[in-house]
Design a protein around this motif. Structure first.
Motif, PDB file in Angstrom:
ATOM      1  N   ALA A  10       0.868  -1.201   0.154  1.00  0.00           N
ATOM      2  CA  ALA A  10       0.140  -0.105  -0.096  1.00  0.00           C
ATOM      3  C   ALA A  10       0.845   1.377  -0.255  1.00  0.00           C
ATOM      4  N   ASP A  11       2.024   1.223   0.156  1.00  0.00           N
ATOM      5  CA  ASP A  11       2.756   2.324   0.304  1.00  0.00           C
ATOM      6  C   ASP A  11       3.698   2.842  -0.854  1.00  0.00           C
ATOM      7  N   ARG A  12       3.263   2.095  -1.959  1.00  0.00           N
ATOM      8  CA  ARG A  12       4.013   2.556  -3.242  1.00  0.00           C
ATOM      9  C   ARG A  12       3.296   1.893  -4.426  1.00  0.00           C
ATOM     10  N   PRO A  13       3.400   2.290  -5.702  1.00  0.00           N
ATOM     11  CA  PRO A  13       2.656   1.790  -6.893  1.00  0.00           C
ATOM     12  C   PRO A  13       3.641   0.817  -7.285  1.00  0.00           C
ATOM     13  N   GLN A  14       3.342  -0.188  -8.122  1.00  0.00           N
ATOM     14  CA  GLN A  14       3.988  -1.258  -8.738  1.00  0.00           C
ATOM     15  C   GLN A  14       4.758  -0.528  -9.920  1.00  0.00           C
ATOM     16  N   ASP A  98      -2.212   9.572 -13.454  1.00  0.00           N
ATOM     17  CA  ASP A  98      -2.190   8.174 -12.853  1.00  0.00           C
ATOM     18  C   ASP A  98      -0.863   7.621 -13.145  1.00  0.00           C
ATOM     19  N   VAL A  99      -0.394   7.877 -14.427  1.00  0.00           N
ATOM     20  CA  VAL A  99       0.815   7.119 -14.907  1.00  0.00           C
ATOM     21  C   VAL A  99       1.764   8.202 -15.679  1.00  0.00           C
ATOM     22  N   ILE A 100       2.988   8.176 -15.148  1.00  0.00           N
ATOM     23  CA  ILE A 100       4.045   9.029 -15.976  1.00  0.00           C
ATOM     24  C   ILE A 100       4.897   7.986 -16.855  1.00  0.00           C
ATOM     25  N   ILE A 101       5.065   8.184 -17.961  1.00  0.00           N
ATOM     26  CA  ILE A 101       5.973   7.344 -18.949  1.00  0.00           C
ATOM     27  C   ILE A 101       7.158   8.497 -19.381  1.00  0.00           C
ATOM     28  N   VAL A 102       8.378   7.560 -19.293  1.00  0.00           N
ATOM     29  CA  VAL A 102       9.647   8.373 -19.725  1.00  0.00           C
ATOM     30  C   VAL A 102      10.680   7.303 -20.177  1.00  0.00           C
ATOM     31  N   GLU A 112      16.688  10.850  -9.224  1.00  0.00           N
ATOM     32  CA  GLU A 112      16.104  11.590  -8.099  1.00  0.00           C
ATOM     33  C   GLU A 112      14.600  11.997  -8.364  1.00  0.00           C
ATOM     34  N   ALA A 113      14.393  12.429  -9.616  1.00  0.00           N
ATOM     35  CA  ALA A 113      12.856  12.877 -10.224  1.00  0.00           C
ATOM     36  C   ALA A 113      12.211  11.626 -10.244  1.00  0.00           C
ATOM     37  N   ALA A 114      12.804  10.476 -10.450  1.00  0.00           N
ATOM     38  CA  ALA A 114      11.911   9.301 -10.565  1.00  0.00           C
ATOM     39  C   ALA A 114      11.533   8.668  -9.116  1.00  0.00           C
ATOM     40  N   ARG A 115      12.249   9.064  -8.026  1.00  0.00           N
ATOM     41  CA  ARG A 115      12.129   8.544  -6.643  1.00  0.00           C
ATOM     42  C   ARG A 115      11.059   9.517  -6.253  1.00  0.00           C
ATOM     43  N   THR A 116      11.202  11.013  -6.527  1.00  0.00           N
ATOM     44  CA  THR A 116      10.159  11.899  -6.180  1.00  0.00           C
ATOM     45  C   THR A 116       8.712  11.383  -6.687  1.00  0.00           C
ATOM     46  N   ILE A 117       8.654  11.050  -7.870  1.00  0.00           N
ATOM     47  CA  ILE A 117       7.307  10.435  -8.516  1.00  0.00           C
ATOM     48  C   ILE A 117       6.736   9.082  -7.592  1.00  0.00           C
ATOM     49  N   ALA A 118       7.549   8.399  -7.522  1.00  0.00           N
ATOM     50  CA  ALA A 118       7.153   6.926  -6.511  1.00  0.00           C
ATOM     51  C   ALA A 118       6.629   7.567  -5.463  1.00  0.00           C
ATOM     52  N   GLN A 119       7.397   8.367  -4.767  1.00  0.00           N
ATOM     53  CA  GLN A 119       7.173   8.620  -3.511  1.00  0.00           C
ATOM     54  C   GLN A 119       5.626   9.360  -3.181  1.00  0.00           C
ATOM     55  N   VAL A 122       2.578   8.075  -7.650  1.00  0.00           N
ATOM     56  CA  VAL A 122       2.166   7.755  -9.139  1.00  0.00           C
ATOM     57  C   VAL A 122       2.842   6.786  -9.855  1.00  0.00           C
ATOM     58  N   LEU A 123       2.075   5.921 -10.536  1.00  0.00           N
ATOM     59  CA  LEU A 123       2.567   4.900 -11.229  1.00  0.00           C
ATOM     60  C   LEU A 123       3.808   5.427 -12.196  1.00  0.00           C
ATOM     61  N   LEU A 124       4.901   4.793 -12.372  1.00  0.00           N
ATOM     62  CA  LEU A 124       6.117   5.279 -13.079  1.00  0.00           C
ATOM     63  C   LEU A 124       6.452   4.090 -14.150  1.00  0.00           C
ATOM     64  N   ILE A 125       6.634   4.345 -15.139  1.00  0.00           N
ATOM     65  CA  ILE A 125       7.093   3.405 -16.195  1.00  0.00           C
ATOM     66  C   ILE A 125       8.180   3.813 -16.934  1.00  0.00           C
TER      67      ILE A 125
END
Length: 265
Positions: A10-14, A98-102, A112-119, A122-125
């Motif tokens: 529950a603490d983070r998206p997959q 809901d989702v960011i794709i990069v 570091e930006a990816a970690r900010t998104i995960a925290q 938001v689902l990051l791909i």
């Protein structure tokens, strides 16, 4: 109805990291993911709010109108490579995705930006250059994406029992930004790490029950004519390394099926 994909944690998206060498199909896969996630359920998608951070217009081209290959995903163009990290943060702060794709995470700032998104939940791909997870662990700039590595000192008994007499060993430094990692080893061979933290722990020698799935092309081919036997155009053999991998794969399939039907799970 808009689909909802929730993590078992529950603490983070997959979030998903796609790893591979150049020209193995990482960007093409991103386009397919963007299309499927952003199209509404009545068009075969998940109906999620998807934002693509498109550096140098490599994912969706440079036309004013978005390309049909990304479905209904919104695109944020990044005119210069060194601005990608800032645009990633802007995407999560100002656009409510809901989702960011990069494509191609490659610098400390982007990590570091990816970690900010995960925290922020938001689902990051994303994608990164590299052949395998073990190779990624040797890259000091990118390995924080999968938890990082830190040396630790162990006692004499532990050293003799499990570390071949050595007093220091490597351990995962912390939580991974990406929950799942997909290695595109070849265009017809993929390896999926369903829990990247467990996979990292195994690579570093810690006891674990990591689940890995190998997908490889497995069509019947006539060795003399090189022609395929009658059947589906694309067929794959899936190899599960552990019983836990089978259970995780079945659970993930249930989540995706429910999400496609607009059911919260």
């Amino acid at each position: 109805m808009k689909a909802s994909i929730k993590s078992s944690n529950a603490d983070r998206p997959q979030s998903l990291l796609i790893l591979g060498r150049p020209r193995v199909g990482k960007t093409t896969l991103l386009r397919d993911i963007a299309r499927i996630m952003s199209l509404p359920p009545e068009e075969g998608g998940l109906g999620l709010a998807v934002v693509i951070v498109d550096t140098s217009n490599e994912i969706a081209g440079d036309a004013d109108q978005r390309h049909p290959c990304i479905g209904r995903a919104r695109r944020m163009m990044v005119p210069r490579r060194n601005q990608q990290a800032a645009v990633l943060v802007e995407a999560v702060q100002n656009h409510g995705p809901d989702v960011i794709i990069v494509d191609e995470i490659g610098t400390r700032q982007e990590v570091e930006a990816a970690r900010t998104i995960a925290q922020r939940g938001v689902l990051l791909i994303g994608t990164a250059h590299g052949a395998t997870l073990s190779n990624l662990l040797k890259n000091p700039e990118l390995r924080p994406l999968v938890g990082g590595v830190v040396p630790v000192t162990v006692g004499d008994a532990t050293a003799q029992a499990s570390n071949w007499g050595q007093k220091t060993k490597l351990e995962r430094a912390g939580a991974a930004t990406f929950f799942t990692l997909l290695e595109l080893q070849q265009k017809n061979r993929w390896r999926l790490h369903l829990d990247v933290e467990q996979s990292v722990d195994i690579l570093l020698g810690a006891p674990s029950t990591a689940a890995a799935v190998v997908m490889e092309e497995s069509c019947n081919v006539n060795t003399q004519t090189r022609s395929r036997a009658a059947g589906p155009e694309h067929c794959y053999r899936v190899v599960f390394h552990t019983d836990a991998a089978v259970q995780q794969a079945l659970a993930a399939a249930d989540v995706l099926k429910a999400a496609a039907n607009g059911i919260d799970v």
